[in-house]
Write a protein that holds these residues in place. Structure first.
Motif, PDB file in Angstrom:
ATOM      1  N   HIS A 193       0.763  -1.366   0.106  1.00 14.24           N
ATOM      2  CA  HIS A 193      -0.200  -0.157  -0.014  1.00 14.24           C
ATOM      3  C   HIS A 193       0.947   1.209   0.124  1.00 14.24           C
ATOM      4  O   HIS A 193       1.738   1.370   0.896  1.00 14.24           O
ATOM      5  N   ASP A 227      -6.198   4.160  -6.432  1.00 17.11           N
ATOM      6  CA  ASP A 227      -7.367   3.937  -5.503  1.00 17.11           C
ATOM      7  C   ASP A 227      -7.664   5.298  -4.875  1.00 17.11           C
ATOM      8  O   ASP A 227      -8.059   5.519  -3.820  1.00 17.11           O
ATOM      9  N   GLY A 267      -8.616   7.933 -10.423  1.00 15.62           N
ATOM     10  CA  GLY A 267      -9.724   6.969  -9.834  1.00 15.62           C
ATOM     11  C   GLY A 267     -10.528   6.452 -11.171  1.00 15.62           C
ATOM     12  O   GLY A 267     -11.346   5.725 -11.329  1.00 15.62           O
ATOM     13  N   ASP A 319      -2.331  -0.130  -8.795  1.00  8.21           N
ATOM     14  CA  ASP A 319      -3.648   0.381  -9.169  1.00  8.21           C
ATOM     15  C   ASP A 319      -4.165   1.380  -8.278  1.00  8.21           C
ATOM     16  O   ASP A 319      -3.960   1.311  -7.105  1.00  8.21           O
ATOM     17  N   TYR A 364      -2.223   4.230  -3.946  1.00  8.39           N
ATOM     18  CA  TYR A 364      -2.162   2.896  -4.990  1.00  8.39           C
ATOM     19  C   TYR A 364      -1.829   1.724  -4.014  1.00  8.39           C
ATOM     20  O   TYR A 364      -1.471   1.680  -2.821  1.00  8.39           O
ATOM     21  N   GLN A 365      -2.479   0.726  -4.592  1.00 10.74           N
ATOM     22  CA  GLN A 365      -2.447  -0.585  -3.909  1.00 10.74           C
ATOM     23  C   GLN A 365      -1.559  -1.403  -4.882  1.00 10.74           C
ATOM     24  O   GLN A 365      -1.573  -1.448  -6.077  1.00 10.74           O
TER      25      GLN A 365
END
Length: 458
Positions: free
Chosen positions: A387, A420, A427, A418, A405-406
């Motif tokens: 994370h 978040d 987004g 990805d 971001y993940q």
């Protein structure tokens, strides 16, 4: 009378010309013709020169892209992404299977057909037979690799065009730079391909008509892929010849991550040479008068497997001493630096898309704070529970920007970030520009952690 006959026999014996051995060049041409006359080899060569172009062109026209594949998300944007997607697939499946069919069968075919005696009578030199067969198999494999490269490049350029390529850290590669790096990545993939070819020659010689000789390169490749996914020390994974199939990723970072690539190439070439030499030694000691020869298990173990195991141990020791590589190679500081660098590059790209005032990486002062498992896990190693909170500053704006971001980080150092939120930054998949909707480069992006570099200080 008998004295006269004896004298005539002596004169005839003096004029007997010993049979000349067939030159290597002639044997090489003969072996090449034998290989390309097989329908399966012709079919594979044709597929290598046609299938990648069709695949790249077809995928580039689809609305859904293979985003789980490295550079797959950019196949709509540039024709140089397609051949890299093909390279990722080829290193995993295609090239090991091609080396199995060609190098893994070049000697075993003579055992199945029972043609060794005829070949020895024609050539009259086991040494030249081995050299001719090894060179012929190498030639066919190189032709296949060149076909995969050319076909993927042509298909991508015709379907999408010659446009810049986004690198693994978000920096933009010009068309010329992208072309050079794509071709260099494919050239680097030749090294592990040659290593698998050498293993194929060794299996074909040592195991005779046994199908294990034919399957050996593919089985070794699968074992190396499994090793790359396991939480093994980086030094051990770098000591395997298949490491160069993934370390070419470092060519597309800035600065280039060359140490893993150089180690992978050198290790692969050493494996290729040793496996070929071992195959030669076994071949020269073989008894060709035994028509039921089906390989020698003890000889394959002693002369084949044990030296390669010793090479693996020696290479592991050298890499472990020369680089900081006894762990996973993935830690908090490396991930934070990589994410911050990629975000800064991609933010500038998004700024250009939205026609906002230009800004530099130095002005943005991007930093990232990453943890693993919401802080409950040791921030080291691969996992999909990373994370990151990215922070940046805009000139003349007091408010600090933040994005979440993940990360899914794989054991080979490649990760997918990805977005978040916030939705205005990462987004949505698309952003609204003056010319219409365009892909949002910050919604999802690929990155790469240099496993063999030292952890940055501070």
């Amino acid at each position: 009378m008998s004295a006269t006959i004896a004298a005539d026999d002596n004169v005839a014996a003096e004029h007997v010309v010993p049979a000349a051995r067939v030159p290597v060049s002639r044997g090489y041409r003969f072996e090449v013709v034998k290989l390309v006359s097989q329908w399966r080899i012709r079919l594979l060569v044709l597929a290598c020169w046609i299938a990648p172009a069709l695949f790249v062109a077809a995928v580039s026209q689809q609305s859904t892209l293979p985003t789980d594949t490295l550079f797959g998300r950019w196949m709509h944007a540039t024709g140089w992404a397609g051949p890299l997607v093909v390279l990722g697939f080829a290193g995993t499946w295609a090239l090991p299977l091609l080396t199995s069919v060609v190098a893994g069968d070049v000697f075993a075919a003579e055992d199945r057909l029972g043609t060794w005696r005829h070949l020895l009578v024609a050539v009259r030199s086991p040494r030249r037979i081995f050299v001719a067969k090894a060179l012929a198999s190498l030639t066919v494999i190189v032709v296949m690799v060149v076909g995969l490269t050319a076909s993927g490049v042509v298909g991508g350029l015709l379907a999408v065009g010659n446009h810049p390529l986004v690198g693994l850290d978000g920096h933009l590669l010009s068309s010329g730079d992208a072309a050079g790096k794509v071709l260099l990545a494919w050239a680097c993939a030749l090294a592990p391909t040659l290593a698998l070819a050498g293993i194929g020659l060794l299996g074909s010689v040592a195991l005779g008509r046994s199908p294990m000789g034919l399957l050996l390169p593919a089985l070794v490749a699968i074992a190396m892929q499994l090793a790359q996914m396991l939480p093994l020390p980086v030094a051990l994974r770098a000591a395997l010849p298949g490491y160069a199939f993934i370390s070419w990723n470092g060519l597309f970072a800035s600065p280039e991550q060359l140490r893993p690539l150089v180690i992978g190439i050198v290790v692969s070439l050493v494996w290729a040479v040793l496996a070929t030499v071992l195959a030669y030694l076994i071949f020269m000691r073989r008894d060709f008068t035994n028509l039921s020869y089906d390989g020698s298990g003890r000889r394959a173990l002693v002369v084949g497997a044990l030296p390669l195991a010793g090479l693996l141990a020696a290479t592991f020791a050298v890499v472990a001493v020369a680089t900081p590589s006894m762990g996973s190679g993935i830690d908090q500081a490396k991930v934070q630096r990589s994410v911050a660098t990629a975000f800064a590059h991609l933010y500038r790209m998004q700024t250009d898309e939205l026609n906002r005032p230009a800004v530099t990486e130095a002005q943005l002062k991007v930093s990232a704070a990453c943890d693993k498992g919401d802080g409950r896990s040791d921030p080291h190693g691969a996992g999909n529970d990373w994370h990151c909170i990215v922070t940046w500053h805009l000139p003349g704006v007091e408010t600090t920007g933040q994005a979440i971001y993940q990360l899914d980080v794989s054991s080979n150092g490649r990760y997918v970030a990805d977005g978040d939120g916030p939705k205005e930054v990462n987004g949505y998949f698309l952003v609204h520009t003056s010319t219409g909707d365009a892909p949002n480069p910050m919604w999802q992006f690929d990155g790469n952690v240099d496993l063999l570099s030292a952890t940055p200080k501070g």
